[in-house]
Scaffold this motif. Structure first.
Motif, short mmCIF file in Angstrom:
data_model
loop_
_atom_site.label_atom_id
_atom_site.label_comp_id
_atom_site.label_asym_id
_atom_site.label_seq_id
_atom_site.Cartn_x
_atom_site.Cartn_y
_atom_site.Cartn_z
N ALA A 42 0.85 -1.19 0.00
CA ALA A 42 0.00 0.00 0.00
C ALA A 42 0.88 1.24 0.00
O ALA A 42 2.06 1.17 0.40
CB ALA A 42 -0.92 0.00 1.22
N MET A 50 -1.60 6.47 8.29
CA MET A 50 -2.73 5.55 8.13
C MET A 50 -4.08 6.26 8.03
O MET A 50 -5.00 5.76 7.38
CB MET A 50 -2.76 4.52 9.25
CG MET A 50 -3.03 5.05 10.64
SD MET A 50 -3.27 3.70 11.82
CE MET A 50 -1.63 2.99 11.88
N LEU A 55 -4.76 6.90 4.40
CA LEU A 55 -4.80 5.76 3.49
C LEU A 55 -6.25 5.36 3.21
O LEU A 55 -7.00 5.05 4.14
CB LEU A 55 -4.05 4.57 4.09
CG LEU A 55 -3.89 3.35 3.18
CD1 LEU A 55 -2.86 3.64 2.10
CD2 LEU A 55 -3.51 2.12 3.98
N LEU A 66 -9.38 3.18 2.69
CA LEU A 66 -9.64 1.87 3.27
C LEU A 66 -9.56 0.74 2.25
O LEU A 66 -9.24 -0.39 2.60
CB LEU A 66 -11.01 1.85 3.96
CG LEU A 66 -11.06 2.49 5.35
CD1 LEU A 66 -12.49 2.51 5.87
CD2 LEU A 66 -10.14 1.75 6.31
N LYS A 96 -7.32 0.33 0.14
CA LYS A 96 -5.93 -0.12 0.09
C LYS A 96 -5.64 -1.10 1.24
O LYS A 96 -4.91 -2.08 1.07
CB LYS A 96 -4.98 1.08 0.17
CG LYS A 96 -5.13 2.06 -0.96
CD LYS A 96 -4.81 1.43 -2.31
CE LYS A 96 -4.84 2.47 -3.42
NZ LYS A 96 -4.60 1.85 -4.77
N TRP A 97 -6.20 -0.83 2.42
CA TRP A 97 -6.08 -1.76 3.54
C TRP A 97 -6.67 -3.12 3.17
O TRP A 97 -6.03 -4.15 3.33
CB TRP A 97 -6.76 -1.20 4.79
CG TRP A 97 -7.02 -2.22 5.85
CD1 TRP A 97 -8.16 -2.96 6.02
CD2 TRP A 97 -6.12 -2.66 6.88
NE1 TRP A 97 -8.03 -3.82 7.09
CE2 TRP A 97 -6.79 -3.65 7.64
CE3 TRP A 97 -4.82 -2.30 7.24
CZ2 TRP A 97 -6.19 -4.28 8.73
CZ3 TRP A 97 -4.23 -2.93 8.33
CH2 TRP A 97 -4.91 -3.91 9.05
N ILE A 100 -4.77 -6.84 2.93
CA ILE A 100 -5.20 -7.94 3.80
C ILE A 100 -5.80 -9.07 2.97
O ILE A 100 -5.53 -10.26 3.22
CB ILE A 100 -6.19 -7.45 4.86
CG1 ILE A 100 -5.52 -6.40 5.78
CG2 ILE A 100 -6.73 -8.61 5.68
CD1 ILE A 100 -4.25 -6.89 6.46
N SER A 152 3.70 1.85 7.19
CA SER A 152 3.51 0.55 6.53
C SER A 152 2.54 -0.35 7.29
O SER A 152 2.66 -1.57 7.25
CB SER A 152 4.86 -0.16 6.39
OG SER A 152 5.37 -0.53 7.67
N PRO A 203 -0.60 -1.51 7.00
CA PRO A 203 -1.28 -2.65 6.38
C PRO A 203 -0.33 -3.79 6.03
O PRO A 203 -0.60 -4.96 6.34
CB PRO A 203 -1.92 -2.05 5.12
CG PRO A 203 -2.03 -0.60 5.40
CD PRO A 203 -0.83 -0.26 6.23
N TYR A 204 0.79 -3.47 5.40
CA TYR A 204 1.74 -4.49 4.99
C TYR A 204 2.36 -5.17 6.20
O TYR A 204 2.47 -6.41 6.25
CB TYR A 204 2.83 -3.84 4.13
CG TYR A 204 3.76 -4.82 3.46
CD1 TYR A 204 3.37 -5.53 2.33
CD2 TYR A 204 5.04 -5.05 3.96
CE1 TYR A 204 4.22 -6.43 1.71
CE2 TYR A 204 5.91 -5.94 3.35
CZ TYR A 204 5.49 -6.63 2.23
OH TYR A 204 6.34 -7.53 1.63
N SER A 214 -0.07 -7.47 7.82
CA SER A 214 -0.29 -8.67 7.01
C SER A 214 0.85 -9.66 7.16
O SER A 214 0.62 -10.89 7.23
CB SER A 214 -0.48 -8.30 5.53
OG SER A 214 0.75 -7.93 4.90
#
Length: 254
Positions: free
Chosen positions: A96, A101, A104, A106, A108-109, A113, A156, A158-159, A162
């Motif tokens: 992303a 955050m 960002l 949503l 992209k989140w 995921i 970072s 989300p990444y 994950s």
């Protein structure tokens, strides 16, 4: 008379480019029959044609790992064509934008995921089922983690979330697979030079707010690491491996 074992069957997701392509090429060189999965049909087919020209066996199966029906169709094709699966390299993943955050979107989140967690789970789930019921039973699942499975870069969330989830899934697979001769590994990669990471050669945001270029490594070294794990007998496993550009800011990051 010497018995020649049948070629083993591997599946590589995200095989059309980058690390997935490098790993697929390495496994083909090692004599595996490789199923190539990814969202874009053209690069998969190009790779399959290249393999065929070298006398190697690759099967391109366009797949969206976030779609349960697409994953089910992929594994149906594998079982119908080969009757078994010996190795899954669970590699497909997305990132992303590096923004605070709260800025960002949503979607992209959810994209990160859905691909990096749900997609990995769906493929691992299907592989686990096939490996459990095939004869001889068992197989190996290697999940592509990240340096971010240990510590984040700025912006970072989300990444990083994950990849922490992938670590938990890998350990759960390693535990739950024991009765069925299914082993699981995670390879955490730092700064492999691919089409997606090339931008890092021009500068990456650091924890102190500066932007700095970072050392990179050739993706073939990641492929070599996966090949090493894949060549082990199922009685032996590398649970976690970190492969990284030696001088990248991981040890001491922050």
């Amino acid at each position: 008379m010497t018995h020649t074992p049948s070629p083993q069957i591997a599946l590589v997701t995200g095989a059309g480019s980058g690390i997935g392509r490098a790993v697929a090429l390495g496994l083909l060189d090692d004599g595996w029959r490789v199923v190539l999965a990814g969202r874009r049909a053209e690069p998969l087919q190009t790779l399959a044609v290249e393999a065929e020209a070298r006398g190697q066996a690759a099967l391109a199966v366009p797949t969206d790992v976030t779609d349960p029906a697409s994953v089910e169709a992929l594994f149906g094709t594998i079982e119908k064509t080969f009757g078994r699966l010996d190795l899954l390299f669970n590699n497909a993943g997305v990132n992303a934008p590096a923004v605070p955050m709260d800025e960002l979107p949503l979607d992209k989140w959810f994209s990160v995921i859905n691909t990096n967690v749900t997609g990995v789970y769906l493929c691992a789930r299907a592989a686990f089922g096939l490996m459990r019921r095939q004869a001889p039973q068992g197989g190996r699942i290697i999940n592509n983690g990240s340096i971010s499975a240990h510590t984040p870069r700025p912006f970072s969330a989300p990444y990083t979330a994950s990849k922490h989830a992938v670590s938990g899934l890998t350990k759960a697979l390693a535990l739950d697979g024991r009765p069925f001769h299914i082993v699981a590994s995670q390879i955490d990669i730092g700064n492999a030079l691919t089409e997606l990471s090339e931008r890092m050669t021009r500068g990456v945001l650091q924890a102190n707010g500066t932007v700095a270029t970072e050392p990179m490594m050739d993706a073939r070294h990641v492929a070599d690491a996966v090949r090493h794990i894949a060549a082990l007998p199922l009685s032996t496993n590398v649970l976690n491996m970190t492969v990284m550009a030696s001088a990248m800011p991981f040890v001491g990051r922050g």
